[in-house]
Design a protein around this motif. Structure first.
Motif, PDB file in Angstrom:
ATOM      1  N   SER A   1       0.582  -1.124  -0.414  1.00 33.55           N
ATOM      2  CA  SER A   1      -0.034   0.110  -0.192  1.00 33.55           C
ATOM      3  C   SER A   1       0.585   1.111  -0.236  1.00 33.55           C
ATOM      4  O   SER A   1       2.081   1.422   0.491  1.00 33.55           O
ATOM      5  CB  SER A   1      -1.196   0.381   1.604  1.00 33.55           C
ATOM      6  OG  SER A   1      -0.209   0.019   2.124  1.00 33.55           O
TER       7      SER A   1
ATOM      8  N   SER B   1      -0.071   3.956   1.483  1.00 37.51           N
ATOM      9  CA  SER B   1       0.782   4.117   2.754  1.00 37.51           C
ATOM     10  C   SER B   1       1.388   3.524   3.459  1.00 37.51           C
ATOM     11  O   SER B   1       2.716   4.653   4.081  1.00 37.51           O
ATOM     12  CB  SER B   1      -0.597   4.897   3.704  1.00 37.51           C
ATOM     13  OG  SER B   1      -1.301   4.856   2.855  1.00 37.51           O
ATOM     14  N   THR B   2       1.884   2.886   3.298  1.00 33.97           N
ATOM     15  CA  THR B   2       3.248   1.741   3.898  1.00 33.97           C
ATOM     16  C   THR B   2       4.160   2.013   3.472  1.00 33.97           C
ATOM     17  O   THR B   2       4.583   2.639   4.712  1.00 33.97           O
ATOM     18  CB  THR B   2       2.789   0.294   4.060  1.00 33.97           C
ATOM     19  OG1 THR B   2       1.238   0.458   4.725  1.00 33.97           O
ATOM     20  CG2 THR B   2       3.368  -0.813   4.448  1.00 33.97           C
TER      21      THR B   2
ATOM     22  N   SER C   1       5.569   5.887   4.749  1.00 37.71           N
ATOM     23  CA  SER C   1       5.714   6.049   6.134  1.00 37.71           C
ATOM     24  C   SER C   1       7.351   5.072   6.553  1.00 37.71           C
ATOM     25  O   SER C   1       8.127   6.040   7.445  1.00 37.71           O
ATOM     26  CB  SER C   1       4.239   4.643   6.904  1.00 37.71           C
ATOM     27  OG  SER C   1       5.274   4.674   8.691  1.00 37.71           O
TER      28      SER C   1
ATOM     29  N   SER D   1       1.404   5.110  11.587  1.00 36.12           N
ATOM     30  CA  SER D   1       2.677   4.601  11.626  1.00 36.12           C
ATOM     31  C   SER D   1       2.786   3.329  10.709  1.00 36.12           C
ATOM     32  O   SER D   1       1.794   2.525  11.506  1.00 36.12           O
ATOM     33  CB  SER D   1       3.879   5.408  12.392  1.00 36.12           C
ATOM     34  OG  SER D   1       4.103   4.728  13.777  1.00 36.12           O
ATOM     35  N   PHE D   2       3.826   3.250  10.606  1.00 36.47           N
ATOM     36  CA  PHE D   2       4.281   2.130  10.606  1.00 36.47           C
ATOM     37  C   PHE D   2       5.113   1.076  11.572  1.00 36.47           C
ATOM     38  O   PHE D   2       6.482   2.214  12.098  1.00 36.47           O
ATOM     39  CB  PHE D   2       5.126   1.264   9.036  1.00 36.47           C
ATOM     40  CG  PHE D   2       5.439  -0.296   8.545  1.00 36.47           C
ATOM     41  CD1 PHE D   2       4.634  -1.241   7.873  1.00 36.47           C
ATOM     42  CD2 PHE D   2       6.792   0.211   9.319  1.00 36.47           C
ATOM     43  CE1 PHE D   2       4.823  -2.494   8.040  1.00 36.47           C
ATOM     44  CE2 PHE D   2       7.295  -1.915   8.942  1.00 36.47           C
ATOM     45  CZ  PHE D   2       6.117  -2.570   8.350  1.00 36.47           C
TER      46      PHE D   2
ATOM     47  N   TRP E   1      -1.777   1.511  11.889  1.00 34.95           N
ATOM     48  CA  TRP E   1      -2.326   1.608  10.822  1.00 34.95           C
ATOM     49  C   TRP E   1      -2.106   1.680   8.771  1.00 34.95           C
ATOM     50  O   TRP E   1      -2.354   0.466   8.532  1.00 34.95           O
ATOM     51  CB  TRP E   1      -3.597   3.414  11.113  1.00 34.95           C
ATOM     52  CG  TRP E   1      -3.935   2.856  11.948  1.00 34.95           C
ATOM     53  CD1 TRP E   1      -3.846   3.932  12.942  1.00 34.95           C
ATOM     54  CD2 TRP E   1      -5.389   3.048  12.821  1.00 34.95           C
ATOM     55  NE1 TRP E   1      -5.291   4.590  14.360  1.00 34.95           N
ATOM     56  CE2 TRP E   1      -6.281   3.258  13.188  1.00 34.95           C
ATOM     57  CE3 TRP E   1      -6.411   1.871  11.825  1.00 34.95           C
ATOM     58  CZ2 TRP E   1      -7.298   3.028  13.863  1.00 34.95           C
ATOM     59  CZ3 TRP E   1      -8.223   1.436  11.924  1.00 34.95           C
ATOM     60  CH2 TRP E   1      -7.941   1.824  13.126  1.00 34.95           C
ATOM     61  N   TYR E   2      -0.834   1.644   9.808  1.00 32.82           N
ATOM     62  CA  TYR E   2      -0.200   1.735   8.270  1.00 32.82           C
ATOM     63  C   TYR E   2       0.632   0.439   8.527  1.00 32.82           C
ATOM     64  O   TYR E   2       1.821  -0.076   7.632  1.00 32.82           O
ATOM     65  CB  TYR E   2       0.918   2.600   7.962  1.00 32.82           C
ATOM     66  CG  TYR E   2      -0.230   3.862   7.303  1.00 32.82           C
ATOM     67  CD1 TYR E   2      -1.224   3.755   7.105  1.00 32.82           C
ATOM     68  CD2 TYR E   2       0.555   5.416   7.680  1.00 32.82           C
ATOM     69  CE1 TYR E   2      -1.646   5.096   7.428  1.00 32.82           C
ATOM     70  CE2 TYR E   2      -0.502   6.112   7.913  1.00 32.82           C
ATOM     71  CZ  TYR E   2      -1.780   6.384   7.239  1.00 32.82           C
ATOM     72  OH  TYR E   2      -2.657   7.231   7.092  1.00 32.82           O
TER      73      TYR E   2
ATOM     74  N   ASP F   1      -2.719  -4.022  12.598  1.00 36.36           N
ATOM     75  CA  ASP F   1      -2.930  -3.464  11.452  1.00 36.36           C
ATOM     76  C   ASP F   1      -4.258  -2.885  10.809  1.00 36.36           C
ATOM     77  O   ASP F   1      -4.268  -1.914  10.189  1.00 36.36           O
ATOM     78  CB  ASP F   1      -2.664  -3.549  10.454  1.00 36.36           C
ATOM     79  CG  ASP F   1      -3.385  -4.894   9.766  1.00 36.36           C
ATOM     80  OD1 ASP F   1      -3.787  -5.079   9.822  1.00 36.36           O
ATOM     81  OD2 ASP F   1      -2.387  -5.420   8.457  1.00 36.36           O
TER      82      ASP F   1
END
Length: 283
Positions: free
Chosen positions: A36, A38-39, A42, A218-219, A248-249, A267
Motif C-alpha cells: 500500500s 501509505s505503508t 511511512s 505509522s508503520f 494503521w500503516y 494493523d
C-alpha cells in the motif's frame, strides 16, 4: 498491512540507494506495487529519519556550519532566485528543512551578535515572512515546502493524520457500543503516560483480554516499536493491564511477539471483538 522482516529489509535496502525526494517515492511505489502507498510512505519517512540521525552530528560541526553559510551567501550573490539552500541540502544528502535551520541560525547569530533562541528559530521556520531578509525567507520557504520528511509543514501533516486516526478509532469504539475513557479525560485526572483509550469494560480480541487501545498512524518497524515499548506500552501494561496497539500503516509481523505477556499488535480495528455481554449470552 503486515510485512515479514525479509520484506521490510528489502524495502529498506532499496531506500538506502535513493535520495529522499518525491521522485524516489514514485520509484519506490513502482518497485513494490503490491504494498500500500501509505505503508511505503511511512517506511520511506522513517528510514530517512534514521539516516539523518546517523549523520546529524557531522552537519553541525562549526566547520560544516560555516561552509554551508558561506556557500549560501556565494550562491544567492550569483542568483538570489535560485534554490540555493535546497540544492545544497540535496548535494550533501541532508534534510532541506534542517539545512534551512542551520543557515537561519547562523544568519541570526551574525545579525544579532548572539545565539538565537529555539523559540525564535521555530517561529521563523513556521512563518518565513518573519525572517528579516527577503532572500533568506524565500530560501527557507523553498526548503520547507520541498521537504518530504522534516519541517513544520510535515509536522502539521503528521499531527493531523495522527488525530484523524484517533477520531476514526473513537468512532469505531462508539459503533461497537464499547464504553471508554479517552486520553484527554485521563490526563485531566492527573495521569501522565496514558493510552489513547481505556476500555471501561475489558474485551477479548483473538482470545486475549484487552483493557486499552493505542492508535499509531505509522508503520511499526523494529526501532520505533522498541522505543514505544520502552517509553509507552510497558508503562500502560504496568498501570492498566494488557492492551492493543493498532499500527494503521502496518508492522513487521515478527514484532507481534508479546501477546502472551499482554501487548497485542493489529494493523486495523479488530472485527472479532468479544464483549462480556456477548460471552454471557452464549452460555
Amino acid at each position: 498491512m503486515k510485512l515479514t522482516k525479509a520484506q521490510y529489509d528489502e524495502i529498506a535496502q532499496f531506500l538506502g540507494h535513493v535520495q529522499p525526494t518525491r521522485q524516489s517515492l514514485r520509484k519506490l511505489k513502482e518497485r513494490f506495487p503490491s504494498q500500500s502507498q501509505s505503508t511505503l510512505l511511512s517506511i520511506f519517512s522513517q528510514e530517512y529519519q534514521k539516516q539523518i540521525k546517523r549523520t546529524h552530528a557531522k552537519h553541525h560541526t562549526a566547520e560544516a556550519v560555516e561552509t554551508y553559510y558561506q556557500r549560501y551567501l556565494n550562491g544567492v550573490m550569483k542568483n538570489a532566485a535560485a534554490p540555493v539552500l535546497l540544492e545544497l541540502a540535496n548535494e550533501v544528502d541532508f534534510a532541506p528543512s534542517l539545512m534551512a535551520r542551520i543557515v537561519l541560525e547562523r544568519f541570526l547569530q551574525e545579525k544579532e551578535q548572539a545565539i538565537p533562541s529555539k523559540t525564535l528559530i521555530n517561529s521563523m521556520l513556521r512563518d518565513p515572512s518573519q525572517i528579516p531578509d527577503g532572500v533568506l525567507a524565500n530560501q527557507v520557504y523553498q526548503c520547507t515546502v520541498n521537504d518530504c520528511c522534516y519541517g513544520p509543514l510535515v509536522d502539521c501533516i503528521k499531527h493531523a493524520i495522527g488525530h484523524e486516526h484517533e477520531v476514526l478509532l473513537r468512532e469505531m469504539l462508539l459503533e461497537k457500543n464499547l464504553s471508554f475513557i479517552a486520553e484527554d479525560q485521563l490526563r485531566a485526572k492527573g495521569y501522565d503516560k496514558t493510552p489513547d483509550f481505556i476500555l471501561e469494560v475489558p474485551v477479548a480480541v483473538e482470545g486475549h483480554i484487552i483493557h486499552w487501545i493505542e492508535s499509531k498512524a505509522s508503520f511499526g518497524d523494529e526501532s520505533s516499536h522498541q522505543a514505544y515499548l520502552q517509553d509507552q506500552f510497558w508503562s500502560y501494561w504496568n498501570r492498566f493491564g494488557p492492551g492493543l496497539v493498532i499500527y494503521w500503516y502496518g508492522f513487521i509481523e515478527e514484532l507481534d511477539c508479546h501477546r502472551e505477556r499482554g501487548i497485542l499488535l493489529k494493523d486495523c480495528f479488530p472485527t472479532d471483538i468479544v464483549t462480556l455481554r456477548h460471552s454471557m449470552a452464549q452460555r
